[in-house]
Design an enzyme around this catalytic site. Structure first.
Site, short mmCIF file in Angstrom:
data_model
loop_
_atom_site.label_atom_id
_atom_site.label_comp_id
_atom_site.label_asym_id
_atom_site.label_seq_id
_atom_site.Cartn_x
_atom_site.Cartn_y
_atom_site.Cartn_z
N GLY A 122 0.81 -1.48 0.10
CA GLY A 122 0.08 0.35 -0.40
C GLY A 122 0.75 1.16 0.07
CD GLU B 126 11.71 -13.96 15.92
OE1 GLU B 126 11.95 -13.41 16.70
OE2 GLU B 126 12.12 -14.91 14.68
P1 ADP Z 1 2.74 -0.44 -3.14
O1 ADP Z 1 3.18 0.56 -3.81
O2 ADP Z 1 3.31 -0.83 -1.98
O3 ADP Z 1 3.39 -1.93 -3.83
P2 ADP Z 1 -0.10 -0.25 -4.08
O4 ADP Z 1 -0.14 0.84 -3.09
O5 ADP Z 1 0.15 -0.46 -5.45
O6 ADP Z 1 1.57 -1.45 -3.75
O7 ADP Z 1 -1.07 -1.77 -3.97
C1 ADP Z 1 -2.06 -2.44 -4.77
C2 ADP Z 1 -3.29 -2.23 -4.33
O8 ADP Z 1 -3.22 -3.53 -2.85
C3 ADP Z 1 -4.09 -1.57 -3.90
O9 ADP Z 1 -4.81 -0.15 -4.65
C4 ADP Z 1 -5.01 -1.57 -3.00
O10 ADP Z 1 -6.15 -2.45 -3.60
C5 ADP Z 1 -4.19 -3.17 -2.38
N1 ADP Z 1 -3.43 -2.15 -0.50
C6 ADP Z 1 -2.45 -2.92 -0.32
N2 ADP Z 1 -2.35 -1.95 1.17
C7 ADP Z 1 -3.57 -1.48 0.88
C8 ADP Z 1 -4.34 -1.21 2.67
N3 ADP Z 1 -3.34 -1.20 3.50
N4 ADP Z 1 -5.53 -0.94 2.99
C9 ADP Z 1 -6.26 -1.50 1.51
N5 ADP Z 1 -5.95 -1.53 0.02
C10 ADP Z 1 -4.60 -2.02 0.04
ZN ZN Z 2 15.83 -15.88 15.74
#
Ligand code: ADP
Ligand code: ZN
Length: 676
Positions: free
Chosen positions: A241, A459
């Site tokens: 995200g 852990e």
């Molecule tokens: P990154 O940039 O870290 O590779 P992204 O922001 O592109 O990841 O995330 C890809 C998709 O995953 C987002 O468009 C969303 O649909 C979903 N996603 C990832 N993290 C979250 C979150 N914390 N809450 C809601 N959706 C999320």
């Molecule tokens: Zn360890």
């Protein structure tokens, strides 16, 4: 990662354009080149067969070519002479307005006199004559242009082949190579993502809130003379995200959002990266306040030129330009640069200096609670059955990142639709999870339940050791959520402000680090490869104790510490000393291991408690631990800074031994205690 959403919307550089260009060039070459071949005759032939007959329409004196070009009246062309000369009847239409004969003249003055005399003698009316210049340049130029075009076309085709559809093919095509590909989401129009769409990530949200607030009302900060950070680094594995959070920041602050991937900067063309950076910042300055988001910054931000052979000039130029641009604008410009990476360790340290990406916001894979929240967000648009248990879903998806969860929700809806169901229920989700795990297994580590138990006890072992050893760092947090690509779980400690360590402290540290393996031994009767990283650390510490810090009575007060690594081939000690060193190191570690086993056997109950709670909650903070096993018996020293100890290793990694030469110059906590 939402690659390509809204990106590259401009007119595409179409392959048909190239065909079009080729055809146009071919046709125009034909048109320009069209002039029927001039028949070369002698001056005498001209005089006797054409001029005398009164057939000459006009003459072109082409002085720079020393030629005379002869135009003939069209209605005379069927005469024998012409038919003979051209071996066929000439078509007046084809000739059009062109000369058909040419003869050579060396001395123009003499020629004109000769012509004059001849005309007078034969009673021929004056001939229409004009001096022209042969377009000498025309033929060669056309050739050059044509060749050049072919080369360019071939080159473009090649680039497209090599670089895939993205390179050389951005908006505007090759003529816009230097323009940044940043996608601009206009104010309010496109970024309608807010923090509500970002589930979990509470700590990260708090951190970025300040930046959002600054973008909303910069005056509040600048009027007080405060400096706002120019950039922040979002660190975390893919799909957690990072992009989403950056977009949400733009959405919350209602500012334009420029997004670009680090790999977009680095093209095959030299100088393109740097000019893209320049262009990006120019665009951003026009739209300020705004947010620039650079995904995968490690593509350009890798540490520069350590290795002369491996160095990449183009990438370095790009990185330098980025640094220059970041230094170039003041904190009050209203441009915030966010960058995402999974590998902050490989970044050039210049990027992390104050005034650049001086804030790091870590975004880990979500824990159970986080996953539940993410499920909630992604289940919103889906018709779910009432029996669906969100918490269970979250429990069944350890190690899933936000993107994986979004994927599961989508898959589940598709599966239910295929079965013709009214609403998506638990069994659809189960299938979807299985499917996603199957797809993920190669990509990420998804942990099987029995492995999860081993990791939890491992852990817990670390945590309990740290809790009950006087000189160990106080525990901050222990988790079995996989982090990055390296660790399956880890315990985080708060190191104390300390530059000198005594033997007791080092021994306690070794014991704590061995706690994971000892717990596995006690509870499962067997050990796993998960302790490889731990063993590496303690081997380093133990060797340092013996060979660098003079903490061993048998080896004595000597230090073989060799920071320059000059003695790669010859050791500064004898074979016998080497043997003693090895024995003593083994002794230290064995003693520590026995002590650890003893300690954890005593505290078996506590380890069990922690491990069970870990399996349930995945993350335990210090307060949770206190609740479970009581307060730590030793008073805590001043807490300075949070340092992460990676405590478990992927199961695939084997134990690697650390040779003596390396001992003492490593990045253990004891490193700074080397007294030169
Ligand atoms: P990154 O940039 O870290 O590779 P992204 O922001 O592109 O990841 O995330 C890809 C998709 O995953 C987002 O468009 C969303 O649909 C979903 N996603 C990832 N993290 C979250 C979150 N914390 N809450 C809601 N959706 C999320
Ligand atoms: Zn360890």
């Amino acid at each position: 990662m939402e690659k390509g959403d809204g990106q590259r919307k401009g007119p595409k550089f179409n392959i048909y354009w190239i065909y079009g260009i080729i055809i146009i060039v071919l046709i125009s070459a034909q048109v320009f080149n069209f002039s029927p071949e001039l028949k070369v005759i002698t001056e005498k032939q001209f005089r006797d067969n054409i001029l005398v007959q009164g057939d000459v329409q006009k003459l072109d004196l082409v002085k720079n070519k020393e030629q005379v070009h002869v135009y003939v009246y069209k209605d005379r062309l069927n005469k024998d002479f012409y038919v003979k000369q051209f071996k066929s009847r000439l078509d007046p239409k084809k000739i059009g307005n062109s000369p058909i004969f040419s003869f050579e003249v060396v001395d123009w003055k003499a020629f004109e006199e000769r012509l004059d005399v001849f005309c007078k003698a034969n009673n021929i009316a004056e001939v229409d004559m004009r001096v022209v210049k042969a377009p000498e340049w025309f033929g060669p130029l056309l050739n050059t242009v044509f060749t050049l075009l072919i080369i360019i076309v071939a080159w473009v085709l090649l680039m497209r082949k090599m670089g895939g559809p993205s390179s050389g093919g951005g908006p505007g095509g090759i003529f816009n190579i230097g323009k940044s590909k940043a996608t601009l989401f206009d104010k309010g129009a496109k970024v309608n993502i807010t923090f509500a769409d970002v589930a979990g990530l509470d700590e990260a949200k708090v951190e970025v809130m300040e930046i959002v607030d600054f973008l909303k009302n910069p005056k509040k900060y600048t009027s007080l003379g405060g400096k706002i950070p120019k950039g922040a680094l979002l660190v975390g594995p893919p799909g957690t995200g990072k992009t989403l959070l950056a977009k949400a920041m733009a959405g919350e602050a209602q500012v334009p959002f420029f997004s670009l991937s680090g790999s977009d900067f680095v093209e095959m063309f030299v100088g393109v990266g740097a000019s893209r950076v320049r262009d990006l910042f120019k665009q951003a300055r026009e739209k300020a306040p705004c947010i620039i988001f650079i995904d995968e910054i490690d593509a350009i931000g890798r540490a520069r030129g350590r290795n002369a052979i491996m160095s990449n000039d183009e990438r370095e130029n790009t990185l330098n330009q980025l640094l220059v641009e970041m230094d170039g604008f003041g904190g009050d410009t209203g441009i915030i640069i966010l960058a995402a990476t999974n590998r902050p360790d490989v970044l050039d340290s210049a990027l992390l200096r104050p005034g650049r990406f001086d804030r790091q916001i870590s975004i880990d894979r979500p824990d159970v609670k986080g996953r539940e929240a993410i499920f909630k967000v992604h289940l919103m648009p889906i018709k779910i059955s009432e029996t669906l248990d969100l918490h269970k879903l979250a429990e069944q998806t350890p190690g899933f990142a936000g993107a994986d969860i979004a994927n599961v929700c989508n898959e589940a809806a598709l599966i239910a639709a295929r079965k013709g169901k009214e609403a998506v229920d638990m069994s659809d989700f189960q299938d979807a999870i299985d499917r996603v795990i199957g797809g993920l297994e190669k990509k990420n580590k998804i942990i099987a339940p029995h492995e999860k138990a081993v990791i939890a006890y491992h852990e817990a072992g670390h945590a309990v050791c740290g809790w009950f050893l006087e000189h160990a760092y106080p525990l901050l947090k222990v988790t079995i959520v996989p982090r990055g690509t390296a660790a399956l779980g880890y315990a985080q400690y708060t190191p104390t402000e300390q530059y000198l360590y005594n033997t007791d402290q080092l021994m306690d540290q070794i014991c704590m680090t061995l706690g994971g393996r000892a717990a596995e031994q006690i509870f499962f009767g067997k050990i796993s490869t998960g302790a490889a990283n731990d063993l590496q650390q303690i081997t380093r510490i133990a060797y340092s104790m013996v060979t660098a810090y003079g903490m061993n009575s048998k080896v004595g007060n000597v230090s073989f510490y060799d920071p320059t690594q000059e003695n790669t081939f010859t050791k500064p000690f004898s074979e016998e000393t080497g043997k003693i060193i090895d024995e003593e190191v083994r002794g230290i570690i064995d003693e520590a291991y026995q002590r650890t086993i003893q300690l954890l056997t005593e505290k078996k109950e506590q380890v069990e408690k922690l491990a069970k709670e870990l399996l349930d909650k995945e993350v335990l903070h210090k307060s949770d631990v206190e609740e479970l096993i009581g307060k730590r018996p030793f008073e805590e020293k001043k807490i300075l800074e949070v340092e992460t100890e990676v405590a478990a290793e992927p199961v695939t990694e084997t134990v690697s031994s650390v040779p003596v030469e390396q001992a003492g110059d490593n990045d253990t906590a004891t490193d700074s205690t080397v007294i030169a």
